[in-house]
Write a protein that holds these residues in place. Structure first.
Motif, PDB file in Angstrom:
ATOM      1  N   ALA A   2     -62.476 -14.395  26.873  1.00 57.96           N
ATOM      2  CA  ALA A   2     -62.549 -15.579  27.730  1.00 57.96           C
ATOM      3  C   ALA A   2     -62.690 -16.832  26.877  1.00 57.96           C
ATOM      4  O   ALA A   2     -63.382 -16.833  25.862  1.00 57.96           O
ATOM      5  CB  ALA A   2     -63.726 -15.465  28.680  1.00 57.96           C
ATOM      6  N   VAL A   3     -62.002 -17.860  27.277  1.00 61.69           N
ATOM      7  CA  VAL A   3     -62.122 -19.154  26.620  1.00 61.69           C
ATOM      8  C   VAL A   3     -62.732 -20.147  27.612  1.00 61.69           C
ATOM      9  O   VAL A   3     -62.677 -19.962  28.818  1.00 61.69           O
ATOM     10  CB  VAL A   3     -60.757 -19.677  26.115  1.00 61.69           C
ATOM     11  N   GLU A   4     -63.302 -21.202  27.081  1.00 63.28           N
ATOM     12  CA  GLU A   4     -63.890 -22.238  27.917  1.00 63.28           C
ATOM     13  C   GLU A   4     -62.776 -23.112  28.489  1.00 63.28           C
ATOM     14  O   GLU A   4     -61.840 -23.474  27.783  1.00 63.28           O
ATOM     15  CB  GLU A   4     -64.837 -23.092  27.071  1.00 63.28           C
ATOM     16  N   TYR A  36     -56.855 -17.058  29.030  1.00 64.98           N
ATOM     17  CA  TYR A  36     -55.724 -17.401  28.162  1.00 64.98           C
ATOM     18  C   TYR A  36     -55.856 -16.653  26.858  1.00 64.98           C
ATOM     19  O   TYR A  36     -56.949 -16.574  26.325  1.00 64.98           O
ATOM     20  CB  TYR A  36     -55.687 -18.920  27.903  1.00 64.98           C
ATOM     21  N   PRO A  37     -54.868 -16.065  26.306  1.00 63.86           N
ATOM     22  CA  PRO A  37     -53.438 -16.087  26.561  1.00 63.86           C
ATOM     23  C   PRO A  37     -52.945 -14.943  27.435  1.00 63.86           C
ATOM     24  O   PRO A  37     -51.749 -14.727  27.528  1.00 63.86           O
ATOM     25  CB  PRO A  37     -52.849 -15.982  25.163  1.00 63.86           C
ATOM     26  N   ASP A  38     -53.852 -14.238  28.101  1.00 69.32           N
ATOM     27  CA  ASP A  38     -53.479 -13.074  28.897  1.00 69.32           C
ATOM     28  C   ASP A  38     -53.146 -13.412  30.344  1.00 69.32           C
ATOM     29  O   ASP A  38     -53.447 -12.643  31.247  1.00 69.32           O
ATOM     30  CB  ASP A  38     -54.594 -12.029  28.866  1.00 69.32           C
TER      31      ASP A  38
END
Length: 83
Positions: A2-4, A36-38
């Motif tokens: 997970a990204v912010e 992201y990027p999934d």
């Protein structure tokens, strides 16, 4: 991973000016950017917008940039005004 996900002030204003039904769909798409990027439907932009990406939500485009561990939404516009 997970990204912010961050929203620029311009993106916040763009979202506030959308019809309520579209706001809900856009907010769901923005939440999906955390993976992201999934995620599917992401396209890299070309030309003057190189380095930015977009996700389509109906006739609206969510334009964002990717940093190390964050995705920043730059704008949310109708397709005819997005680029």
């Amino acid at each position: 991973m997970a990204v912010e996900v961050l929203l620029s002030r311009a993106a916040q204003k763009d979202i506030a000016n959308l019809p309520l039904v579209v706001q809900v769909r856009v907010q769901d798409a923005i939440l999906r950017l955390a993976s992201y990027p999934d995620i599917t439907g992401v396209k890299a932009l070309k030309g003057a917008l190189r380095g930015k990406f977009r996700v389509r939500v109906g006739s609206y485009r969510i334009v964002f940039v990717v940093q190390a561990n964050a995705v920043t939404v730059v704008s949310v516009d109708d397709r005819k005004d997005a680029y």
